[in-house]
Design an enzyme around this catalytic site. Structure first.
Site, PDB file in Angstrom:
ATOM      1  N   ASP A   9       0.868  -1.175   0.000  1.00  0.00           N
ATOM      2  CA  ASP A   9       0.000   0.000   0.000  1.00  0.00           C
ATOM      3  C   ASP A   9       0.911   1.233   0.000  1.00  0.00           C
ATOM      4  O   ASP A   9       2.141   1.120  -0.183  1.00  0.00           O
ATOM      5  CB  ASP A   9      -0.990  -0.029   1.177  1.00  0.00           C
ATOM      6  CG  ASP A   9      -0.335   0.300   2.514  1.00  0.00           C
ATOM      7  OD1 ASP A   9       0.921   0.331   2.593  1.00  0.00           O
ATOM      8  OD2 ASP A   9      -1.062   0.530   3.495  1.00  0.00           O
ATOM      9  N   CYS A  68       3.514  -2.812   3.947  1.00  0.00           N
ATOM     10  CA  CYS A  68       2.626  -1.701   4.285  1.00  0.00           C
ATOM     11  C   CYS A  68       3.363  -0.885   5.346  1.00  0.00           C
ATOM     12  O   CYS A  68       4.576  -1.053   5.494  1.00  0.00           O
ATOM     13  CB  CYS A  68       1.239  -2.179   4.724  1.00  0.00           C
ATOM     14  SG  CYS A  68       1.165  -3.108   6.263  1.00  0.00           S
ATOM     15  N   THR A  70       3.423  -0.960   8.621  1.00  0.00           N
ATOM     16  CA  THR A  70       4.019  -1.810   9.656  1.00  0.00           C
ATOM     17  C   THR A  70       4.247  -3.248   9.202  1.00  0.00           C
ATOM     18  O   THR A  70       4.915  -4.011   9.913  1.00  0.00           O
ATOM     19  CB  THR A  70       3.072  -1.888  10.867  1.00  0.00           C
ATOM     20  OG1 THR A  70       1.800  -2.385  10.394  1.00  0.00           O
ATOM     21  CG2 THR A  70       2.874  -0.511  11.506  1.00  0.00           C
ATOM     22  N   GLY A  73      -0.957  -5.018   8.585  1.00  0.00           N
ATOM     23  CA  GLY A  73      -2.220  -5.087   7.842  1.00  0.00           C
ATOM     24  C   GLY A  73      -2.148  -6.061   6.683  1.00  0.00           C
ATOM     25  O   GLY A  73      -3.069  -6.886   6.498  1.00  0.00           O
ATOM     26  N   HIS A 101      10.918 -23.483   8.951  1.00  0.00           N
ATOM     27  CA  HIS A 101      10.006 -24.164   9.878  1.00  0.00           C
ATOM     28  C   HIS A 101       8.535 -24.006   9.504  1.00  0.00           C
ATOM     29  O   HIS A 101       7.750 -24.927   9.685  1.00  0.00           O
ATOM     30  CB  HIS A 101      10.203 -23.630  11.300  1.00  0.00           C
ATOM     31  CG  HIS A 101      11.478 -24.088  11.929  1.00  0.00           C
ATOM     32  ND1 HIS A 101      11.737 -23.977  13.279  1.00  0.00           N
ATOM     33  CD2 HIS A 101      12.599 -24.649  11.393  1.00  0.00           C
ATOM     34  CE1 HIS A 101      12.944 -24.463  13.554  1.00  0.00           C
ATOM     35  NE2 HIS A 101      13.496 -24.862  12.421  1.00  0.00           N
ATOM     36  N   ASN A 102       8.166 -22.818   9.028  1.00  0.00           N
ATOM     37  CA  ASN A 102       6.740 -22.526   8.795  1.00  0.00           C
ATOM     38  C   ASN A 102       6.331 -22.663   7.338  1.00  0.00           C
ATOM     39  O   ASN A 102       5.156 -22.509   7.009  1.00  0.00           O
ATOM     40  CB  ASN A 102       6.397 -21.119   9.283  1.00  0.00           C
ATOM     41  CG  ASN A 102       6.884 -20.841  10.691  1.00  0.00           C
ATOM     42  OD1 ASN A 102       7.777 -20.020  10.895  1.00  0.00           O
ATOM     43  ND2 ASN A 102       6.341 -21.540  11.659  1.00  0.00           N
ATOM     44  N   ARG A 112       7.458   1.679   7.381  1.00  0.00           N
ATOM     45  CA  ARG A 112       7.658   2.753   8.357  1.00  0.00           C
ATOM     46  C   ARG A 112       8.384   2.271   9.601  1.00  0.00           C
ATOM     47  O   ARG A 112       8.600   3.053  10.534  1.00  0.00           O
ATOM     48  CB  ARG A 112       6.289   3.341   8.751  1.00  0.00           C
ATOM     49  CG  ARG A 112       5.572   4.035   7.602  1.00  0.00           C
ATOM     50  CD  ARG A 112       4.162   4.457   7.988  1.00  0.00           C
ATOM     51  NE  ARG A 112       3.499   5.102   6.861  1.00  0.00           N
ATOM     52  CZ  ARG A 112       2.170   5.185   6.730  1.00  0.00           C
ATOM     53  NH1 ARG A 112       1.377   4.683   7.665  1.00  0.00           N
ATOM     54  NH2 ARG A 112       1.645   5.784   5.678  1.00  0.00           N
ATOM     55  N   HIS A 136       8.228 -30.521  11.159  1.00  0.00           N
ATOM     56  CA  HIS A 136       7.409 -29.332  10.902  1.00  0.00           C
ATOM     57  C   HIS A 136       6.210 -29.641  10.002  1.00  0.00           C
ATOM     58  O   HIS A 136       5.252 -28.874   9.969  1.00  0.00           O
ATOM     59  CB  HIS A 136       8.263 -28.234  10.256  1.00  0.00           C
ATOM     60  CG  HIS A 136       9.495 -27.935  11.042  1.00  0.00           C
ATOM     61  ND1 HIS A 136       9.470 -27.345  12.281  1.00  0.00           N
ATOM     62  CD2 HIS A 136      10.809 -28.178  10.781  1.00  0.00           C
ATOM     63  CE1 HIS A 136      10.696 -27.231  12.751  1.00  0.00           C
ATOM     64  NE2 HIS A 136      11.527 -27.729  11.856  1.00  0.00           N
ATOM     65  N   ARG A 139       2.672 -29.790  11.495  1.00  0.00           N
ATOM     66  CA  ARG A 139       2.279 -28.474  12.012  1.00  0.00           C
ATOM     67  C   ARG A 139       1.844 -27.578  10.854  1.00  0.00           C
ATOM     68  O   ARG A 139       0.831 -26.877  10.934  1.00  0.00           O
ATOM     69  CB  ARG A 139       3.457 -27.847  12.769  1.00  0.00           C
ATOM     70  CG  ARG A 139       3.916 -28.703  13.939  1.00  0.00           C
ATOM     71  CD  ARG A 139       5.311 -28.363  14.422  1.00  0.00           C
ATOM     72  NE  ARG A 139       5.764 -29.333  15.418  1.00  0.00           N
ATOM     73  CZ  ARG A 139       7.028 -29.454  15.821  1.00  0.00           C
ATOM     74  NH1 ARG A 139       7.966 -28.652  15.335  1.00  0.00           N
ATOM     75  NH2 ARG A 139       7.360 -30.359  16.719  1.00  0.00           N
TER      76      ARG A 139
HETATM   77  C1  RB5 Z   1      -1.647   3.089   6.269  1.00  0.00           C
HETATM   78  O1  RB5 Z   1      -1.634   4.348   6.839  1.00  0.00           O
HETATM   79  C2  RB5 Z   1      -1.269   2.032   7.288  1.00  0.00           C
HETATM   80  O2  RB5 Z   1      -2.323   1.841   8.187  1.00  0.00           O
HETATM   81  C3  RB5 Z   1      -0.917   0.744   6.603  1.00  0.00           C
HETATM   82  O3  RB5 Z   1       0.136   0.950   5.742  1.00  0.00           O
HETATM   83  C4  RB5 Z   1      -0.467  -0.408   7.487  1.00  0.00           C
HETATM   84  O4  RB5 Z   1       0.535  -0.012   8.366  1.00  0.00           O
HETATM   85  C5  RB5 Z   1      -1.515  -1.179   8.136  1.00  0.00           C
HETATM   86  O5  RB5 Z   1      -1.253  -2.193   8.814  1.00  0.00           O
END
Ligand code: RB5
Length: 146
Positions: A9, A68, A70, A73, A101-102, A112, A136, A139
């Site tokens: 995103d 994204c 973090t 999402g 393993h997974n 970010r 594994h 699992r």
């Molecule tokens: C977008 O602002 C942010 O929410 C998205 O990139 C992400 O971090 C969601 O998990």
């Protein structure tokens, strides 16, 4: 040669572009599921499209790479697609273990939260690792059968 599915995103756009260039530089064929600009988009749309492709055609895709803000999402979204095991990684050991393993078939990263060079090292660790099977296997089967 299999290709790598890549997507993000807006929060992961710059990291996705950085990783795309690095992967292309290493000779990988890529399929870019977007986004194509830093304008805001809905991360579930990108993650679902990439995840559905990777799950449906494993013979075509080596792995998926999703970014994204973090990595959370896109990880949540991708893991809702049956057959996808998406791993949110923040270190190289986890990136390697996710595959060994997974049997993860998607790595997710935060644009970010993670610097581009560390992200690149994680992608290389992920790509360089191989699923070990053995203990594994039941699992991972349980994850897939749910
Ligand atoms: C977008 O602002 C942010 O929410 C998205 O990139 C992400 O971090 C969601 O998990």
């Amino acid at each position: 040669m299999k290709k790598i599915a890549i997507g993000s995103d807006h929060g992961g756009f710059a990291l996705k572009e950085f990783l795309r260039q690095r992967l292309e530089g290493e000779g990988w064929r890529l399929e870019d599921f977007g986004c194509a600009t830093p304008d805001p988009v809905e991360y579930p749309d990108i993650a679902f499209a990439l995840a559905r492709a990777v799950a449906a055609r494993p013979e075509e895709y080596e792995v998926g790479v999703l970014c994204c803000g973090t990595g959370i999402g896109v990880s949540i979204a991708a893991n809702k697609v049956k057959g996808i095991r998406a791993a949110l990684c923040a270190d190289c050991f986890s990136a390697r273990m996710a595959r060994e393993h997974n049997n993860a078939n998607v790595i997710t990263l935060g644009g970010r939260t993670t610097g581009p060079e560390l992200a690149w090292e994680m992608v290389k660790a992920f790509l360089g690792a191989r699923y070990q099977g053995g203990v594994h296997a039941p699992r991972v089967k349980a994850l897939t059968d749910v």
